[in-house]
Structure formats: C-alpha cells, structure tokens
Design an enzyme around this catalytic site. Structure first.
Site, mmCIF file in Angstrom:
data_model
loop_
_atom_site.group_PDB
_atom_site.id
_atom_site.type_symbol
_atom_site.label_atom_id
_atom_site.label_comp_id
_atom_site.label_asym_id
_atom_site.label_seq_id
_atom_site.Cartn_x
_atom_site.Cartn_y
_atom_site.Cartn_z
ATOM 1 N N GLY A 42 0.792 -1.217 0.000
ATOM 2 C CA GLY A 42 0.000 0.000 0.000
ATOM 3 C C GLY A 42 0.828 1.271 0.000
ATOM 4 O O GLY A 42 1.721 1.464 -0.830
ATOM 5 N N ILE A 43 0.538 2.167 0.953
ATOM 6 C CA ILE A 43 1.263 3.435 1.056
ATOM 7 C C ILE A 43 2.756 3.186 1.251
ATOM 8 O O ILE A 43 3.596 3.895 0.699
ATOM 9 C CB ILE A 43 0.696 4.276 2.208
ATOM 10 C CG1 ILE A 43 -0.758 4.675 1.932
ATOM 11 C CG2 ILE A 43 1.535 5.535 2.419
ATOM 12 C CD1 ILE A 43 -1.471 5.295 3.132
ATOM 13 N N ASP A 83 8.889 -6.831 14.111
ATOM 14 C CA ASP A 83 7.652 -6.387 14.746
ATOM 15 C C ASP A 83 7.974 -5.109 15.497
ATOM 16 O O ASP A 83 8.533 -5.135 16.602
ATOM 17 C CB ASP A 83 7.144 -7.467 15.705
ATOM 18 C CG ASP A 83 5.915 -7.027 16.487
ATOM 19 O OD1 ASP A 83 5.440 -5.886 16.287
ATOM 20 O OD2 ASP A 83 5.427 -7.821 17.319
ATOM 21 N N TYR A 177 -9.101 3.805 17.205
ATOM 22 C CA TYR A 177 -8.159 4.229 16.161
ATOM 23 C C TYR A 177 -7.957 5.737 16.196
ATOM 24 O O TYR A 177 -6.832 6.239 16.150
ATOM 25 C CB TYR A 177 -8.711 3.789 14.805
ATOM 26 C CG TYR A 177 -7.867 4.160 13.604
ATOM 27 C CD1 TYR A 177 -6.656 3.523 13.359
ATOM 28 C CD2 TYR A 177 -8.303 5.125 12.698
ATOM 29 C CE1 TYR A 177 -5.896 3.840 12.247
ATOM 30 C CE2 TYR A 177 -7.557 5.451 11.587
ATOM 31 C CZ TYR A 177 -6.352 4.810 11.367
ATOM 32 O OH TYR A 177 -5.596 5.132 10.265
ATOM 33 N N VAL A 210 -7.976 6.387 1.725
ATOM 34 C CA VAL A 210 -6.935 6.077 0.747
ATOM 35 C C VAL A 210 -7.230 4.690 0.182
ATOM 36 O O VAL A 210 -7.474 3.743 0.945
ATOM 37 C CB VAL A 210 -5.528 6.095 1.381
ATOM 38 C CG1 VAL A 210 -4.464 5.852 0.315
ATOM 39 C CG2 VAL A 210 -5.280 7.405 2.116
#
Length: 281
Positions: A42-43, A83, A177, A210
């Site tokens: 993705g981004i 991670d 979020y 997006v």
C-alpha cells in the site's frame, strides 16, 4: 500590478540580495540513508519507490519478511523483517541499520505502520483498545526514541509519520483508532519540540480515505464511488498521493517544517460528512 512602493511611501532601504538555492536539488535525497517502517504494501510500497526514485538508500522494514524482500527487490533497497511494536525489535533495528545501509548513518525515518479495526464504542473490548494503541501509537513512540536518537546522532534529519483525519475529527466506529492517531499527532508535536535543537524535524501526514488494498476490500466499488463523490477533487486518494506528501516532508524542501500534521484528504475535511457503506467509513 507593480510590486514597487506605493506613491508617497518610502522605498525599500535594502534590496534583496539573498542567495537563491537550487530548488530542484532540494527535492532530491541523493546520498541519504532512510529507514521506512511498514514498507511492504500500500502506502508503504509507494513510499519506498518514491524515496528510492529521489536517490535515497532505503531500509525496507515490514513485519512480513516476504513483503519486505519483495519491495526491497523492486526499489533496490535493503529488506528487514521486524515487529516494530516490540521495544527490543526496534532497538535492534536501529542498531543494525547503519551497517545494513552500507555504513551510512540513519538520515531519516518514515513510518507508515498503522491499521484500524472497526467497532462501535460500547462494544470495544480491552484487546481491541490495546491492539490499536500498540500498532498505531506504541510503535511510533519507540520509533521516536530509537530512530530519533539515531537521526540526531547523524546530525539531524526527518522523522515522518502517517496520522489520520480520524485523529483530528471523529468518524463512526473509529473511537480507538482515532484516539490512538490523536495521540500520535500529539507525540509528533512533543517530539518536534524536544528533538528540534538536535536538528531533527518531526512531522506527520493525515490522510482521509486512501484506496489501499485493504480499504478496497472493505469498501468495494460502491464505497469508492460514494467517497469520490464526497471529495471536492472528485476522487479518492491513491497510495501515491500519500507517498508524495511523505516524500515532501522527508526532503530538504520542508526543512523549516516541524511539529506539523499535513492533511491530505482531497478537501473532504472542509465539508461534512463522510458517506458510509455498511456502517463503516
């Protein structure tokens, strides 16, 4: 219209003789070694391409080793699997980065990591809350501590994060979020104040919707149509739109910007509301 003095006013006593920089060169990242967190999709993938095209050597970090290797192969970067919500993993990453980047110190960090799980606030459990704050905010705090320290030791440079319009406004099912992204925006401001004297600039990009692979799977064609109609620019953001803004904040073009959150939402934030599909934005 002339920009000379108005009739009856005193002319400028001192003409402007300040040097004019090579503005095109300020857009380049040649010789810089950058760490990109969340590079694999993705981004993140688009940002890896943008940074590499600008001349940077990029350490492509992703939790998924296969994705890290794939994007590094595409961009001529260096893969690294970690991670980044774990302190020891982030410490080891930035300790190893200079050697992995060919002996060059870390000249900047761009951080894409983050994700939302949609849940109504009354139904949000402890695990969901903690998951958001680990993935969205905790890792960014660790990136500031270790990445910011590495960039400061190298003489300064950019730290760039992906925030969200959900951290600036409110959206249905985004309570955890949005709270975590709001915390990230506050962290960016605090880090800018503390690290600025050491030459470290800290900024964020706040996207709206997006069209990443994950969002496409979630919203589908109808969601794309509704969100495009809702945007003054008449389309949803592509991942390249956010990568371009991240690139700007990582480049010398933004050398006097710090502590800022740059909204990249196609103008949706100046109107209200977002459309919804199936109860989720």
């Amino acid at each position: 219209m002339s920009d000379g003095p108005a009739p009856g006013s005193a002319p400028d006593a001192v003409p402007d003789t300040s040097p004019v920089p090579d503005y095109a060169a300020l857009h380049r990242l040649d010789g810089r070694a950058l760490v990109l967190l969340g590079a694999g999709n993705g981004i993140g993938r688009q940002t890896a391409h943008a940074l590499a095209a600008g001349g940077a050597r990029v350490l492509c970090v992703d939790a998924d080793e296969e994705r890290a290797r794939a994007v590094a192969a595409e961009t001529g970067g260096v893969p690294y699997a970690a991670d980044v919500t774990r302190r020891e993993a982030v410490r080891e990453l930035f300790a190893a980065a200079p050697e992995l980047l060919g002996g060059r110190p870390v000249g900047g960090v761009v951080d894409i990591v983050g994700m939302a799980r949609y849940a109504a606030l009354p139904e949000l459990d402890d695990e969901g809350w903690d998951w958001h704050f680990d993935l969205v905010l905790r890792h960014a705090w660790l990136a500031v501590q270790y990445g910011g320290g590495a960039v400061a030791a190298a003489g300064g440079g950019p730290l760039v994060f992906v925030a969200s319009v959900s951290g600036l406004t409110a959206a249905p099912l985004h309570a955890a979020y949005g709270a975590a992204k709001a915390g990230l925006i506050s962290l960016v401001r605090s880090a800018a104040v503390e690290l600025g004297p050491r030459g470290v600039r800290v900024n964020a990009v706040a996207p709206g919707v997006v069209w990443t692979p994950r969002v496409a799977a979630l919203l589908g064609p109808e969601g794309r149509r509704l969100n495009a109609e809702n945007a003054p620019l008449g389309r949803v953001a592509e991942t390249r739109d956010i990568a371009a803004a991240l690139y700007f904040l990582a480049s010398p073009q933004s050398s006097y910007m710090t502590g800022q959150t740059l909204v990249v939402d196609g103008g949706v934030g100046v109107k209200f509301p977002y459309p919804t599909v199936g109860g989720a934005r």
